[in-house]
Design a protein around this motif. Structure first.
Motif, short mmCIF file in Angstrom:
data_model
loop_
_atom_site.label_atom_id
_atom_site.label_comp_id
_atom_site.label_asym_id
_atom_site.label_seq_id
_atom_site.Cartn_x
_atom_site.Cartn_y
_atom_site.Cartn_z
N THR A 142 -11.70 -13.91 -44.69
CA THR A 142 -10.71 -13.66 -43.53
C THR A 142 -9.24 -13.59 -43.87
O THR A 142 -8.53 -13.00 -43.33
N ALA A 159 -13.73 -13.67 -39.20
CA ALA A 159 -13.64 -15.17 -38.89
C ALA A 159 -14.79 -15.46 -38.07
O ALA A 159 -15.10 -16.75 -38.28
N VAL A 184 -11.79 -22.98 -36.70
CA VAL A 184 -12.24 -21.45 -36.87
C VAL A 184 -12.57 -20.79 -35.57
O VAL A 184 -12.41 -19.55 -35.40
N SER A 212 -10.67 -16.77 -34.20
CA SER A 212 -11.04 -15.63 -33.69
C SER A 212 -10.25 -15.32 -32.54
O SER A 212 -9.95 -13.96 -32.19
#
Length: 192
Positions: A41, A136, A162, A166
């Protein structure tokens, strides 16, 4: 501070890698997959940043996130245990989650309202940010699976971070598409 003098050690030739806390895991271990996908990512964000130079506010946010992703990788590579460690492991904290939420709100405030799903297209920056977003999401799925594995722990702050990441990348991709005015929208059934 990390010091890297020798890049190859040959210790991984047997298909294992060492965690920060010492134990070795198989390279396809769910924890290793999790922090490896966070690294992926981060690399995708680095490519996106090649196209955000003319957007200094967004680029600064992305640079902070890249640093956070190294923190997240460090967090995941030093599993929480009940054993005392000779050092204080680096962990994602709630302030990092709050900051990314603030950045989401700041970018989202100037966007055109959505009336359809957005295709991962438009400007080069937007397309690359959408790619980073999907990576992600994969990292998040792996981290959730890891957190549900017996004997494994993932901090709530790391999981929140996390998840917000996104969301941030989605809003950032729209911002990079002329604040949503150049978004490419999905037209359901258009090519039937």
């Amino acid at each position: 501070m990390v010091k890297l003098n020798k890049i190859y050690t040959k210790t991984g030739d047997d298909g294992t890698t060492g965690l920060v806390s010492g134990p070795r895991r198989l390279k396809h271990d769910l924890r290793v997959e999790s922090y490896g996908t966070i690294d992926e990512t981060n690399s995708a964000i680095g490519v996106a940043r090649l196209h955000t130079v003319e957007m200094p506010d967004l680029d600064a946010m992305l640079m902070r996130i890249q640093n956070d992703l190294f923190d997240l990788g460090a967090d995941l590579s030093a599993p929480e245990t009940d054993e005392p460690l000779p050092y204080e492991p680096l962990r994602i904290i709630d302030n990092q989650v709050s900051r990314i939420e603030h950045d989401i709100d700041a970018l989202n405030a100037g966007l055109e309202p959505l009336n359809s799903f957005v295709l991962p297209a438009g400007s080069p920056a937007s397309a690359h940010l959408h790619l980073a977003r999907t990576i992600a999401r994969r990292a998040e799925r792996l981290m959730v699976a890891l957190s549900r594995t017996k004997g494994e722990r993932v901090s709530p702050a790391a999981l929140k971070y996390v998840n917000r990441l996104s969301d941030f990348l989605f809003v950032a991709a729209r911002h990079a598409n002329d604040r949503g005015r150049a978004d490419v929208l999905w037209v359901p059934g258009k090519n039937r």
